[in-house]
Design an enzyme around this catalytic site. Sequence first.
Site, PDB file in Angstrom:
ATOM      1  N   CYS A   8       0.872  -1.183   0.000  1.00 33.68           N
ATOM      2  CA  CYS A   8       0.000   0.000   0.000  1.00 33.68           C
ATOM      3  C   CYS A   8       0.908   1.232   0.000  1.00 33.68           C
ATOM      4  O   CYS A   8       2.059   1.139  -0.429  1.00 33.68           O
ATOM      5  CB  CYS A   8      -0.990  -0.019   1.163  1.00 33.68           C
ATOM      6  SG  CYS A   8      -0.299   0.284   2.788  1.00 33.68           S
ATOM      7  N   ARG A  14      -3.602  -0.394   5.414  1.00 31.86           N
ATOM      8  CA  ARG A  14      -4.159  -1.461   4.583  1.00 31.86           C
ATOM      9  C   ARG A  14      -3.246  -2.675   4.445  1.00 31.86           C
ATOM     10  O   ARG A  14      -3.677  -3.812   4.674  1.00 31.86           O
ATOM     11  CB  ARG A  14      -4.512  -0.916   3.191  1.00 31.86           C
ATOM     12  CG  ARG A  14      -5.654   0.064   3.222  1.00 31.86           C
ATOM     13  CD  ARG A  14      -5.859   0.743   1.884  1.00 31.86           C
ATOM     14  NE  ARG A  14      -4.732   1.652   1.605  1.00 31.86           N
ATOM     15  CZ  ARG A  14      -4.553   2.292   0.467  1.00 31.86           C
ATOM     16  NH1 ARG A  14      -5.399   2.115  -0.531  1.00 31.86           N
ATOM     17  NH2 ARG A  14      -3.536   3.117   0.311  1.00 31.86           N
ATOM     18  N   ASP A 117      -8.040   3.986   0.801  1.00 33.63           N
ATOM     19  CA  ASP A 117      -7.290   4.276   2.016  1.00 33.63           C
ATOM     20  C   ASP A 117      -8.216   4.940   3.033  1.00 33.63           C
ATOM     21  O   ASP A 117      -8.725   6.031   2.791  1.00 33.63           O
ATOM     22  CB  ASP A 117      -6.116   5.201   1.684  1.00 33.63           C
ATOM     23  CG  ASP A 117      -5.132   5.353   2.814  1.00 33.63           C
ATOM     24  OD1 ASP A 117      -5.423   4.896   3.935  1.00 33.63           O
ATOM     25  OD2 ASP A 117      -4.060   5.939   2.577  1.00 33.63           O
TER      26      ASP A 117
END
Length: 151
Positions: A8, A14, A117
């Site tokens: 990420c 994440r 996100d």
Amino acid sequence: MFKILVVCTANICRSPAAQQFLIESLRGKQVKVESAGTLALDGNHADATIQSLMIARGLESITQHRSRALMPSHLAQADLILCMERDHMARVQRLNPLSVNKTRLFGHWENQAEVDDPVGRSEQTYARSLDEMERLTSQWVEKMSMMGMVQ
């Protein structure tokens, strides 16, 4: 040993969460799961909200996570690279063009979906993101098992 790298941006939300979901789902298999971030600084803890929500789901190991910057060597060592966004895929391919054939979106099995996100947003947004990543993890585990990628 099959090696999965989850990618990420900052490697604090994440990718560490998805990493923990994969580790838990693949427990007992010959698999190593790591994570890194395209713009990460080395050594940061996981986001506080993601930590509390993961702990509530019984995944306390998220508290041990430390972020790390994505390096070409990480890509070379991985058998499968799972990215949260198309931008992450592009950065992976720029860092190591040979990685193109082993790089996929985490939402690959859901029409190439990106995982948004949640950082800086509501706790409900974080929870929805975790629900999505948990569902996508199940899809990856099923497909990897069907393809004989994990034993």
